[in-house]
Design a protein around this motif. Sequence first.
Motif, PDB file in Angstrom:
ATOM      1  N   PRO A 149       6.095 -11.951   6.160  1.00 34.52           N
ATOM      2  CA  PRO A 149       6.814 -12.727   7.503  1.00 34.52           C
ATOM      3  C   PRO A 149       5.910 -13.851   8.283  1.00 34.52           C
ATOM      4  N   THR A 150       6.297 -14.475   9.082  1.00 31.49           N
ATOM      5  CA  THR A 150       5.537 -15.703   9.837  1.00 31.49           C
ATOM      6  C   THR A 150       4.850 -15.086  11.003  1.00 31.49           C
ATOM      7  N   HIS A 151       5.317 -14.032  11.396  1.00 34.43           N
ATOM      8  CA  HIS A 151       4.684 -13.350  12.718  1.00 34.43           C
ATOM      9  C   HIS A 151       4.524 -11.520  12.410  1.00 34.43           C
ATOM     10  N   GLY A 152       3.240 -10.979  12.926  1.00 33.55           N
ATOM     11  CA  GLY A 152       3.122  -9.552  12.871  1.00 33.55           C
ATOM     12  C   GLY A 152       4.235  -8.806  13.615  1.00 33.55           C
ATOM     13  N   VAL A 153       4.679  -7.638  13.204  1.00 25.57           N
ATOM     14  CA  VAL A 153       5.768  -6.968  13.648  1.00 25.57           C
ATOM     15  C   VAL A 153       5.306  -5.555  13.678  1.00 25.57           C
ATOM     16  N   SER A 154       5.056  -4.820  14.928  1.00 19.34           N
ATOM     17  CA  SER A 154       4.918  -3.522  15.098  1.00 19.34           C
ATOM     18  C   SER A 154       5.786  -2.641  14.359  1.00 19.34           C
ATOM     19  N   ALA A 155       5.401  -1.329  13.791  1.00 20.98           N
ATOM     20  CA  ALA A 155       6.345  -0.769  12.971  1.00 20.98           C
ATOM     21  C   ALA A 155       6.121   0.804  13.210  1.00 20.98           C
ATOM     22  N   THR A 192       4.882   2.071   2.342  1.00 25.00           N
ATOM     23  CA  THR A 192       5.790   1.080   3.370  1.00 25.00           C
ATOM     24  C   THR A 192       4.444   1.076   4.696  1.00 25.00           C
ATOM     25  N   ALA A 193       3.796   2.415   4.903  1.00 23.45           N
ATOM     26  CA  ALA A 193       2.990   1.972   6.049  1.00 23.45           C
ATOM     27  C   ALA A 193       1.696   1.156   5.851  1.00 23.45           C
ATOM     28  N   ASP A 194       1.305   1.203   4.444  1.00 22.39           N
ATOM     29  CA  ASP A 194       0.160   0.485   3.885  1.00 22.39           C
ATOM     30  C   ASP A 194       0.621  -1.129   3.914  1.00 22.39           C
ATOM     31  N   ARG A 195       1.873  -1.402   3.573  1.00 21.81           N
ATOM     32  CA  ARG A 195       2.085  -2.812   3.422  1.00 21.81           C
ATOM     33  C   ARG A 195       2.263  -3.433   4.987  1.00 21.81           C
ATOM     34  N   TRP A 196       2.939  -2.852   5.761  1.00 22.84           N
ATOM     35  CA  TRP A 196       2.981  -3.269   7.145  1.00 22.84           C
ATOM     36  C   TRP A 196       1.719  -3.315   7.914  1.00 22.84           C
ATOM     37  N   ARG A 197       0.809  -2.576   7.532  1.00 23.65           N
ATOM     38  CA  ARG A 197      -0.618  -2.563   8.045  1.00 23.65           C
ATOM     39  C   ARG A 197      -1.237  -3.962   7.152  1.00 23.65           C
ATOM     40  N   ALA A 198      -1.035  -4.019   6.144  1.00 23.90           N
ATOM     41  CA  ALA A 198      -1.657  -5.345   5.765  1.00 23.90           C
ATOM     42  C   ALA A 198      -1.010  -6.477   6.027  1.00 23.90           C
ATOM     43  N   ASN A 200       0.319  -6.937   8.894  1.00 21.62           N
ATOM     44  CA  ASN A 200      -0.400  -7.311  10.663  1.00 21.62           C
ATOM     45  C   ASN A 200      -1.734  -7.318  10.373  1.00 21.62           C
ATOM     46  N   GLY A 201      -2.728  -7.157   9.313  1.00 22.03           N
ATOM     47  CA  GLY A 201      -4.032  -7.471   9.513  1.00 22.03           C
ATOM     48  C   GLY A 201      -4.839  -6.363  10.280  1.00 22.03           C
ATOM     49  N   CYS A 202      -3.853  -5.026  10.207  1.00 22.87           N
ATOM     50  CA  CYS A 202      -4.639  -3.985  10.699  1.00 22.87           C
ATOM     51  C   CYS A 202      -6.069  -3.652   9.988  1.00 22.87           C
ATOM     52  N   PRO A 203      -7.075  -3.348  10.870  1.00 20.49           N
ATOM     53  CA  PRO A 203      -8.246  -3.039  10.126  1.00 20.49           C
ATOM     54  C   PRO A 203      -8.147  -1.639   9.151  1.00 20.49           C
ATOM     55  N   ALA A 204      -9.154  -1.599   8.197  1.00 14.33           N
ATOM     56  CA  ALA A 204      -9.333  -0.408   7.263  1.00 14.33           C
ATOM     57  C   ALA A 204      -9.756   0.572   8.106  1.00 14.33           C
ATOM     58  N   GLY A 205      -9.174   1.780   7.609  1.00 12.88           N
ATOM     59  CA  GLY A 205      -9.710   2.950   8.071  1.00 12.88           C
ATOM     60  C   GLY A 205      -8.403   3.833   8.251  1.00 12.88           C
ATOM     61  N   PRO A 206      -8.841   5.348   8.598  1.00 13.92           N
ATOM     62  CA  PRO A 206      -7.852   6.291   8.413  1.00 13.92           C
ATOM     63  C   PRO A 206      -6.774   6.479   9.824  1.00 13.92           C
ATOM     64  N   GLY A 207      -7.120   5.717  10.846  1.00 14.58           N
ATOM     65  CA  GLY A 207      -6.398   5.668  11.929  1.00 14.58           C
ATOM     66  C   GLY A 207      -6.481   7.024  12.682  1.00 14.58           C
ATOM     67  N   ARG A 208      -5.655   7.294  13.878  1.00 16.07           N
ATOM     68  CA  ARG A 208      -5.727   8.406  14.614  1.00 16.07           C
ATOM     69  C   ARG A 208      -4.545   9.352  14.120  1.00 16.07           C
ATOM     70  N   THR A 209      -5.057  10.512  13.879  1.00 12.91           N
ATOM     71  CA  THR A 209      -3.974  11.510  13.214  1.00 12.91           C
ATOM     72  C   THR A 209      -3.666  12.646  14.441  1.00 12.91           C
ATOM     73  N   ARG A 210      -2.327  12.789  14.354  1.00 13.36           N
ATOM     74  CA  ARG A 210      -2.091  13.765  15.378  1.00 13.36           C
ATOM     75  C   ARG A 210      -1.190  14.890  14.642  1.00 13.36           C
TER      76      ARG A 210
END
Length: 280
Positions: A149-155, A192-198, A200-210
């Motif tokens: 896409p042309t813009h980032g989209v939160s998912a 799917t999550a990995d693709r949207w993270r890529a 959006n340019g999210c930084p690498a790492g495990p993120g916050r898990t609950r």
Amino acid sequence: MTSELEIGGIRRSFTVKLPRAKARPMPLVLVLHGNGGDGSMMREWTTFDRQADEWGMAVAYPDGHEGSWADGRGVTAADEAGVDDVAFLHAVIDWSVEQHGTAPDRTIVAGMSNGGIMAHRLALAASDQVAVLAAVAAGLPAALSGQRPTHGVSAMLINGTADSLLPITGGYSRRRGPSGELRGRTLSLQETADRWRAINGCPAGPGRTRVTDASERVDVDGGVGGTQVVAWTVFGCGHTWPGTPVPGGWDEPVSLEFDAAEEICRFARPLLAPAATRLL
């Protein structure tokens, strides 16, 4: 109120619920039904009408063509008919801007199953208008996974481990081709999550898990314009909408740990950034 638009020579319908008190700027939520349904089904099944009043959002419930969306897999009646559902949903957004003053670049698109897959497609094609995507029981179509896409989209991505129709691990549609060939593959929740993270340019790492007894939620932030991606695994949940009982005759287990409509709105509200701040 129910309205109609003509797209590609076809009359298309949708129903709009306005909040009692409008937020400024007022977002629009597009709620997309699964295959074989219509907008009224999602309005009755989910709590988005109540969320509209709680969060000050307008909500639109569009009707798919012959009960389906042209989601890009090539397996639905709408896909086979060549229906342009991106144009239809784009027109609903523009209509809402003109009629109700909703923000043109802060739409939330949420859907389940075929509607959730269509939500992925719209977010990729109209990211200047869609700020937040929410897909329940719906992975990204493999055929669209290379699109950028042309813009980032939160998912926010929600899948159940007991989904027998669109498994959390991804896979092919049950609707085979003319010669019995497999088609319509969707990616797994993780892919799917990995693709949207890529995207959006999210930084690498495990993120916050609950983790709870009923689910595991992984949040990753730091994407362009503050975009975030959530991958939510719901243990023992089938092809259903978390938080509301399944319709009569629907033989899939549901989780009542959380209300997906409420969580989607809670996730989206602080992430409705203008398009200019989400430009990739």
